[in-house]
Structure formats: C-alpha cells, structure tokens
Design a protein around this motif. Structure first.
Motif, PDB file in Angstrom:
ATOM      1  N   LEU A 174       0.771  -1.354  -0.023  1.00  0.00           N
ATOM      2  CA  LEU A 174       0.073  -0.090  -0.069  1.00  0.00           C
ATOM      3  C   LEU A 174       0.829   1.275   0.051  1.00  0.00           C
ATOM      4  O   LEU A 174       0.217   2.347   0.258  1.00  0.00           O
ATOM      5  CB  LEU A 174      -1.021  -0.093   1.214  1.00  0.00           C
ATOM      6  CG  LEU A 174      -1.964  -1.121   1.281  1.00  0.00           C
ATOM      7  CD1 LEU A 174      -2.703  -1.257   2.644  1.00  0.00           C
ATOM      8  CD2 LEU A 174      -2.703  -1.548   0.175  1.00  0.00           C
ATOM      9  N   PHE A 175       2.167   1.069  -0.086  1.00  0.00           N
ATOM     10  CA  PHE A 175       3.013   2.079  -0.183  1.00  0.00           C
ATOM     11  C   PHE A 175       3.981   2.273  -1.315  1.00  0.00           C
ATOM     12  O   PHE A 175       5.155   2.822  -1.193  1.00  0.00           O
ATOM     13  CB  PHE A 175       3.999   2.280   1.362  1.00  0.00           C
ATOM     14  CG  PHE A 175       2.901   2.397   2.481  1.00  0.00           C
ATOM     15  CD1 PHE A 175       2.312   3.456   2.936  1.00  0.00           C
ATOM     16  CD2 PHE A 175       2.724   1.158   3.093  1.00  0.00           C
ATOM     17  CE1 PHE A 175       1.758   3.456   4.044  1.00  0.00           C
ATOM     18  CE2 PHE A 175       1.829   1.152   4.302  1.00  0.00           C
ATOM     19  CZ  PHE A 175       1.331   2.423   4.760  1.00  0.00           C
ATOM     20  N   THR A 176       3.450   1.985  -2.518  1.00  0.00           N
ATOM     21  CA  THR A 176       4.289   1.605  -3.722  1.00  0.00           C
ATOM     22  C   THR A 176       4.072   2.931  -4.547  1.00  0.00           C
ATOM     23  O   THR A 176       4.596   2.784  -5.620  1.00  0.00           O
ATOM     24  CB  THR A 176       4.050   0.165  -4.234  1.00  0.00           C
ATOM     25  OG1 THR A 176       2.657   0.197  -4.661  1.00  0.00           O
ATOM     26  CG2 THR A 176       4.441  -1.003  -3.343  1.00  0.00           C
ATOM     27  N   HIS A 177       3.381   3.817  -4.162  1.00  0.00           N
ATOM     28  CA  HIS A 177       2.848   4.975  -5.118  1.00  0.00           C
ATOM     29  C   HIS A 177       3.041   6.101  -4.190  1.00  0.00           C
ATOM     30  O   HIS A 177       2.627   6.219  -3.192  1.00  0.00           O
ATOM     31  CB  HIS A 177       1.509   4.565  -5.760  1.00  0.00           C
ATOM     32  CG  HIS A 177       1.448   3.541  -6.735  1.00  0.00           C
ATOM     33  ND1 HIS A 177       0.857   2.378  -6.225  1.00  0.00           N
ATOM     34  CD2 HIS A 177       1.578   3.561  -8.083  1.00  0.00           C
ATOM     35  CE1 HIS A 177       1.054   1.385  -7.230  1.00  0.00           C
ATOM     36  NE2 HIS A 177       1.297   2.063  -8.335  1.00  0.00           N
ATOM     37  N   PRO A 178       3.265   7.322  -4.947  1.00  0.00           N
ATOM     38  CA  PRO A 178       3.024   8.482  -4.032  1.00  0.00           C
ATOM     39  C   PRO A 178       1.692   8.706  -3.569  1.00  0.00           C
ATOM     40  O   PRO A 178       0.742   8.403  -4.290  1.00  0.00           O
ATOM     41  CB  PRO A 178       3.405   9.574  -5.096  1.00  0.00           C
ATOM     42  CG  PRO A 178       4.158   8.719  -6.096  1.00  0.00           C
ATOM     43  CD  PRO A 178       3.702   7.581  -6.223  1.00  0.00           C
ATOM     44  N   PRO A 179       1.684   9.446  -2.178  1.00  0.00           N
ATOM     45  CA  PRO A 179       0.140   9.550  -1.547  1.00  0.00           C
ATOM     46  C   PRO A 179      -0.566  10.706  -2.403  1.00  0.00           C
ATOM     47  O   PRO A 179      -0.090  11.563  -3.127  1.00  0.00           O
ATOM     48  CB  PRO A 179       0.636   9.710  -0.307  1.00  0.00           C
ATOM     49  CG  PRO A 179       1.735  10.358  -0.130  1.00  0.00           C
ATOM     50  CD  PRO A 179       2.698   9.518  -1.223  1.00  0.00           C
ATOM     51  N   VAL A 180      -2.000  10.448  -2.620  1.00  0.00           N
ATOM     52  CA  VAL A 180      -2.846  11.267  -2.922  1.00  0.00           C
ATOM     53  C   VAL A 180      -3.865  11.583  -1.851  1.00  0.00           C
ATOM     54  O   VAL A 180      -3.729  11.143  -0.944  1.00  0.00           O
ATOM     55  CB  VAL A 180      -3.489  10.611  -4.227  1.00  0.00           C
ATOM     56  CG1 VAL A 180      -2.361  10.437  -5.245  1.00  0.00           C
ATOM     57  CG2 VAL A 180      -4.337   9.233  -3.837  1.00  0.00           C
ATOM     58  N   LEU A 181      -4.565  12.411  -2.109  1.00  0.00           N
ATOM     59  CA  LEU A 181      -5.812  12.794  -1.074  1.00  0.00           C
ATOM     60  C   LEU A 181      -6.821  11.652  -1.224  1.00  0.00           C
ATOM     61  O   LEU A 181      -7.385  11.600  -2.310  1.00  0.00           O
ATOM     62  CB  LEU A 181      -6.385  14.216  -1.412  1.00  0.00           C
ATOM     63  CG  LEU A 181      -7.435  14.581  -0.217  1.00  0.00           C
ATOM     64  CD1 LEU A 181      -6.884  14.882   0.845  1.00  0.00           C
ATOM     65  CD2 LEU A 181      -8.047  15.865  -0.968  1.00  0.00           C
ATOM     66  N   VAL A 182      -7.106  11.211  -0.027  1.00  0.00           N
ATOM     67  CA  VAL A 182      -7.942   9.863  -0.001  1.00  0.00           C
ATOM     68  C   VAL A 182      -9.258  10.521   0.626  1.00  0.00           C
ATOM     69  O   VAL A 182      -9.124  10.817   1.846  1.00  0.00           O
ATOM     70  CB  VAL A 182      -7.475   8.480   0.768  1.00  0.00           C
ATOM     71  CG1 VAL A 182      -8.501   7.549   0.895  1.00  0.00           C
ATOM     72  CG2 VAL A 182      -6.148   8.135  -0.171  1.00  0.00           C
ATOM     73  N   LEU A 183     -10.430  10.567  -0.109  1.00  0.00           N
ATOM     74  CA  LEU A 183     -11.623  11.039   0.591  1.00  0.00           C
ATOM     75  C   LEU A 183     -12.302  10.232   1.726  1.00  0.00           C
ATOM     76  O   LEU A 183     -13.035  10.467   2.297  1.00  0.00           O
ATOM     77  CB  LEU A 183     -12.779  11.558  -0.561  1.00  0.00           C
ATOM     78  CG  LEU A 183     -12.237  12.574  -1.586  1.00  0.00           C
ATOM     79  CD1 LEU A 183     -13.035  12.975  -2.518  1.00  0.00           C
ATOM     80  CD2 LEU A 183     -11.483  13.732  -0.747  1.00  0.00           C
ATOM     81  N   ALA A 230     -10.474  12.855   5.485  1.00  0.00           N
ATOM     82  CA  ALA A 230      -9.526  12.369   4.283  1.00  0.00           C
ATOM     83  C   ALA A 230      -8.068  12.317   4.798  1.00  0.00           C
ATOM     84  O   ALA A 230      -7.836  13.153   5.928  1.00  0.00           O
ATOM     85  CB  ALA A 230      -9.735  13.676   3.099  1.00  0.00           C
ATOM     86  N   LEU A 231      -7.517  11.496   4.264  1.00  0.00           N
ATOM     87  CA  LEU A 231      -6.080  11.218   4.547  1.00  0.00           C
ATOM     88  C   LEU A 231      -5.251  11.201   3.327  1.00  0.00           C
ATOM     89  O   LEU A 231      -5.636  11.189   2.190  1.00  0.00           O
ATOM     90  CB  LEU A 231      -5.849   9.719   5.245  1.00  0.00           C
ATOM     91  CG  LEU A 231      -6.621   9.696   6.490  1.00  0.00           C
ATOM     92  CD1 LEU A 231      -6.431   8.224   7.276  1.00  0.00           C
ATOM     93  CD2 LEU A 231      -5.846  10.693   7.734  1.00  0.00           C
ATOM     94  N   ALA A 232      -4.011  11.040   3.538  1.00  0.00           N
ATOM     95  CA  ALA A 232      -3.085  11.046   2.324  1.00  0.00           C
ATOM     96  C   ALA A 232      -2.648   9.557   2.300  1.00  0.00           C
ATOM     97  O   ALA A 232      -1.918   9.010   2.972  1.00  0.00           O
ATOM     98  CB  ALA A 232      -1.820  11.868   2.674  1.00  0.00           C
TER      99      ALA A 232
END
Length: 323
Positions: free
Chosen positions: A170-179, A206-208
């Motif tokens: 779950l940490f293989t991509h840069p974080p985005v805004l997760v609603l 929301a989290l990143a």
C-alpha cells in the motif's frame, strides 16, 4: 428531528431569519442535516455537536477541493462553537437513488466519478495526516473488536499477523488525497459542466494514502451493487489514464484495500448498532460478506483468507442479528 438549540438566532444573524427548517438527513456520525428555505432560496444546515464532531477539517477540505475546481459545498455561514454550519444546497439528486430509478446513465456517471479521481490525484494531497500502517491496522481490527463478539466469537491468534505482509503493497505509489467515503450516496448530480457535474460530500476524514482506495470505495459500494463488468471497466479506465502506474502493483493494492475496507466496515456497522443503537446498519452485513468473500479470493489476500477460513465459520458470516 428537531433543529438544534440556537438555530433561530444563528439563521437570523446570517440573513435567513424566518426561514423554514426541515429535516434532511443524518449519517453514520453525530452530524445531522436540515434544509433551510426562505423566499425561493435554499441552504443546508449542518448540525455537528462540537463535543463530538470537529467541523474544521470539513470546511478546510471543502475549500481545498473547490479551489482545485471540484464541486464541494462551500460554507455560507458558520458558528463552530455551536457546531452549526450553513452550506450550499446541492439538491436531492444523489447518485444512488437516481440510478435506482433509471440505470441508463450508470456508465457515464461512474466514468465521471473515476475521471474526478484521476484529476484529483494529479495534485499533491492536502495538509492531512498520512494513511499509515498503524491506521490501516486499527481499522482492520474493528472486525475482531466489534463484529466477532456480536456473533458470539472470540478472536483467535494470528489476525494481526495475517495482515502484516500485505501492508507494504500500500506504499508503492506517491500518496494522494483519499476522501475515504467516495461512493454513490456521497455523490450529487449537479447541472454543472466538466469535473463540477458531481458534487462531493463527506470528505472530512480524508487522509494522504494510496490512489486505489477511493476507487475501491466507489466500485465495491456497500449500498448499491456495482456489476463486476462495470467495476472492471472503471478500474481499467483509471489505469489507462495513469501511465506512471505499475499496473500489477496497483491492482494488488486495490484488492488489499477493498478487503481491508469491507472488513473494517463489518466492524464499523456492528459498532453503530451495538454501541450507538442504530439498528439499520447490520442490514448491510450480507452485502459486505458478499464483497469480502470475493475480495479474499485474490492471491495477495491468502494470509487473511486462511485466518478467516480457520476461525470464522460460515454460520458467523451472515451478519449480526438485530434484537
């Protein structure tokens, strides 16, 4: 549903004196909503008791989304000491009931919802906390903490350990805004062009995190059935717009997040019934189990599936009985 104390004075102070106030809706939190009507104008009054709900993240994220070009209801007035916020009124055309009446626009609406995520994920996440491994595990633990006792089971060893090898994916991509609650009941159909045609609701938590999370929320909807064909088409639509993605890694993360979310919600909806006295929520358990059973078939979920197969019998997979 009676408006909160102070409503009259609040509306008077902000140009809505004498307005009719009618119950609109509540949700799984302590927030309540009312429609305010005055001389052809309407607005939505949100009652968020300050001892139970903090409205500041909602207001800040709403402004952030608006500034990025999305439709998020903006505050017309607020009194956070009382927990009162007057919001733009997006009407009554929620996607879920609209599609229940007429599914002809289903593909187009879901395509628009996916395209919103594509555009949102082009921007850095807002100033929100990270969706950390600690948070993923805390959520996953809502299942043994709430659901298992409610069906007469105790937690067997190994649950936390079963999830441990899944988190790195779950940490293989840069974080985005997760609603976090991006689904048909939190999307409003608006008469607006482009990315503004869908109004966004319920984003205050929301989290990143991983870009697949909100896709899983949208396409594995608890309150309405999204066909496997539509789910596959919309997942492919998102991936096709993101040549930067490792597709295999993204699909694995999608499967893990879908399972984690649905298993978490089994616990959340049990807690809403057991602790908060909301008897409607166990009614969603059969749908949740349908999703969980499918999610656990993905090879990445093998450790979690093995734990469930060993410790959660079929008789406990129908949901909590409402007394």
């Amino acid at each position: 549903m009676i408006p909160p104390p102070g409503t009259g004075a609040f509306l008077n102070a902000h140009g809505w004196g004498g307005a009719a106030v009618r119950p609109l809706a509540g949700d799984a939190s302590f927030r309540r909503y009312f429609r305010v009507e005055l001389q052809g104008r309407t607005a939505v009054l949100m009652d968020a008791p300050p001892d139970k709900e903090d409205s500041r993240p909602f207001l800040a994220l709403g402004k952030h989304l608006h500034d990025l070009g999305f439709s998020a209801p903006q505050a017309l007035a607020s009194d956070l000491d009382q927990g009162l916020v007057l919001l733009e009124d997006y009407g009554d055309a929620r996607v879920n009931p609209v599609l229940a009446e007429d599914r002809s626009a289903e593909h187009a609406i879901y395509a628009a919802a996916v395209d919103i995520l594509v555009q949102l994920h082009l921007h850095p996440p807002a100033d929100v906390p990270p969706y950390s491994e600690v948070e993923y595990l805390r959520e996953a633990r809502l299942f043994p903490d709430w659901y298992l006792p409610a069906v007469g089971l105790t937690e067997a060893p190994g649950y936390t350990e079963a999830w441990a090898p899944l988190w790195p994916a779950l940490f293989t991509h840069p974080p985005v805004l997760v609603l976090r609650d991006y689904h048909a009941d939190n999307l409003m159909l608006l008469d607006r062009p482009g990315l503004k045609q869908l109004g966004l609701l319920d984003y205050q938590d929301a989290l990143a995190g991983h870009p697949a999370y909100d896709l899983a929320s949208l396409l594995q909807d608890i309150r309405r059935t999204v066909s496997p064909e539509l789910e596959a088409a919309m997942l492919a639509r998102y991936i096709a717009t993101r040549p930067d993605l490792d597709e295999a890694a993204f699909r694995t993360a999608y499967a893990i997040l879908a399972a984690q979310r649905n298993i978490k919600i089994l616990g959340v909806f049990t807690r809403l019934y057991v602790r908060d006295g909301k008897p409607a929520y166990p009614g969603f358990h059969p749908r949740l189990w349908e999703l969980v059973h499918a999610d656990l078939e993905h090879p990445a979920l093998a450790p979690v599936k093995a734990w469930f197969d060993a410790h959660v019998p079929a008789s406990a997979r129908h949901g909590v009985k409402v007394k």
